[in-house]
Design an enzyme around this catalytic site. Structure first.
Site, PDB file in Angstrom:
ATOM      1  N   GLU A 163     -28.635   5.106  -2.616  1.00  0.00           N
ATOM      2  CA  GLU A 163     -28.571   4.737  -4.403  1.00  0.00           C
ATOM      3  C   GLU A 163     -27.857   2.724  -4.392  1.00  0.00           C
ATOM      4  O   GLU A 163     -27.962   2.399  -5.408  1.00  0.00           O
ATOM      5  CB  GLU A 163     -27.515   5.311  -5.248  1.00  0.00           C
ATOM      6  CG  GLU A 163     -26.422   4.701  -4.328  1.00  0.00           C
ATOM      7  CD  GLU A 163     -25.783   5.470  -2.756  1.00  0.00           C
ATOM      8  OE1 GLU A 163     -26.784   5.697  -2.472  1.00  0.00           O
ATOM      9  OE2 GLU A 163     -24.677   4.747  -2.042  1.00  0.00           O
TER      10      GLU A 163
ATOM     11  N   HIS B  35     -28.308   5.761   2.504  1.00  0.00           N
ATOM     12  CA  HIS B  35     -27.563   5.653   0.904  1.00  0.00           C
ATOM     13  C   HIS B  35     -29.012   4.998   0.210  1.00  0.00           C
ATOM     14  O   HIS B  35     -28.763   3.600  -0.405  1.00  0.00           O
ATOM     15  CB  HIS B  35     -26.624   4.583   0.470  1.00  0.00           C
ATOM     16  CG  HIS B  35     -25.138   4.790   1.760  1.00  0.00           C
ATOM     17  ND1 HIS B  35     -24.231   5.688   0.140  1.00  0.00           N
ATOM     18  CD2 HIS B  35     -24.238   4.952   2.263  1.00  0.00           C
ATOM     19  CE1 HIS B  35     -23.182   6.167   1.107  1.00  0.00           C
ATOM     20  NE2 HIS B  35     -23.380   6.121   2.304  1.00  0.00           N
TER      21      HIS B  35
ATOM     22  N   CYS C  26     -24.967  10.922   2.052  1.00  0.00           N
ATOM     23  CA  CYS C  26     -24.125  10.954   2.948  1.00  0.00           C
ATOM     24  C   CYS C  26     -23.366  11.574   2.985  1.00  0.00           C
ATOM     25  O   CYS C  26     -23.853  12.813   3.310  1.00  0.00           O
ATOM     26  CB  CYS C  26     -23.928   9.199   2.630  1.00  0.00           C
ATOM     27  SG  CYS C  26     -22.639   8.837   4.317  1.00  0.00           S
TER      28      CYS C  26
END
Ligand code: MN
Length: 228
Positions: free
Chosen positions: A207, A205, A97
């Site tokens: 994660e 994202h 990001c």
């Protein structure tokens, strides 16, 4: 011993740390004062650049758009120096990001400052809750690093489903970088540096998916590159 992955500080560290751990890496959060960048690139096996607030547009020679309200000179400066040191030493980099945006700026590229007001699109790039909600697909370039890592999840030829929480994106990729995924509206969703051991930026994202594992191959590929 698991490879030590240096993680630049941000406000939402737990998902990044857990994603690195589950891929076999040992995350270590950096401190601007205690961890000068030259030393970081000598002791770490790889670097993860996480998400966060906008990069100051002055870093790529532009006046700020009204939506760019909050920036951090200290963070911009530290991360840009870290990226340049990492690129020079060919230390593996995974940039997420804002991480991808500052990677591109540090290497000489530019950003779209505000997608909603500057780009005509119906693709939802700001789906904030829940964090792992699938927002749109991205079209992945065959034979890219991203393709090699995520090919088991790529559908219908080149489509990969991702979440999306951003109002900025890469505009002009830096020299030496290629775009390896775009949203259906043309927004850049991944960049890679050709010739590096591992240098990948993604605009979504990954994660946030550590529980279900959709993007574990991405973190595993990164940690594997850090292990070599
Ligand atoms: Mn997006």
């Amino acid at each position: 011993m698991p490879p030590v992955i240096a993680v630049a500080p941000c406000r939402t560290l737990p998902d990044y740390e857990e994603s690195v751990r589950r891929a076999g890496g040992a995350p270590r959060i950096l401190d601007y004062e205690a961890d000068p960048v030259d030393r970081v690139v000598s002791w770490c096996a790889g670097i993860l650049l996480p998400g966060g607030i906008d990069v100051d547009p002055a870093r790529y020679g532009e006046a700020p758009h009204p939506t760019v309200a909050e920036t951090s000179p200290a963070r911009d400066e530290y991360e840009m120096a870290l990226i340049r040191a990492a690129l020079a030493a060919d230390v593996p980099l995974l940039a997420i990001c804002r991480g991808m945006q500052i990677l591109n700026v540090a290497a000489g590229g530019t950003l779209v400052q505000d997608i909603p007001s500057q780009i005509t699109t119906l693709v939802p790039h700001a789906v904030n809750v829940p964090k792992h909600a699938i927002a749109h697909e991205v079209w992945v370039t065959p034979d890219s690093l991203l393709w090699a890592l995520m090919r088991e999840s790529i559908e219908a030829g080149d489509a990969l489903k991702v979440n999306s929480r951003h109002h900025q994106s890469v505009r002009r990729p830096a020299d030496g970088f290629k775009v390896t995924a775009t949203a259906p509206d043309g927004i850049v969703e991944a960049i890679e540096r050709t010739g590096s051991r591992f240098c990948l930026g993604v605009q979504w994202h990954p994660e946030n998916f550590w529980r279900s594992g959709e993007f574990r191959p991405l973190f595993e590929g990164f940690v594997a590159a850090c292990t070599k």
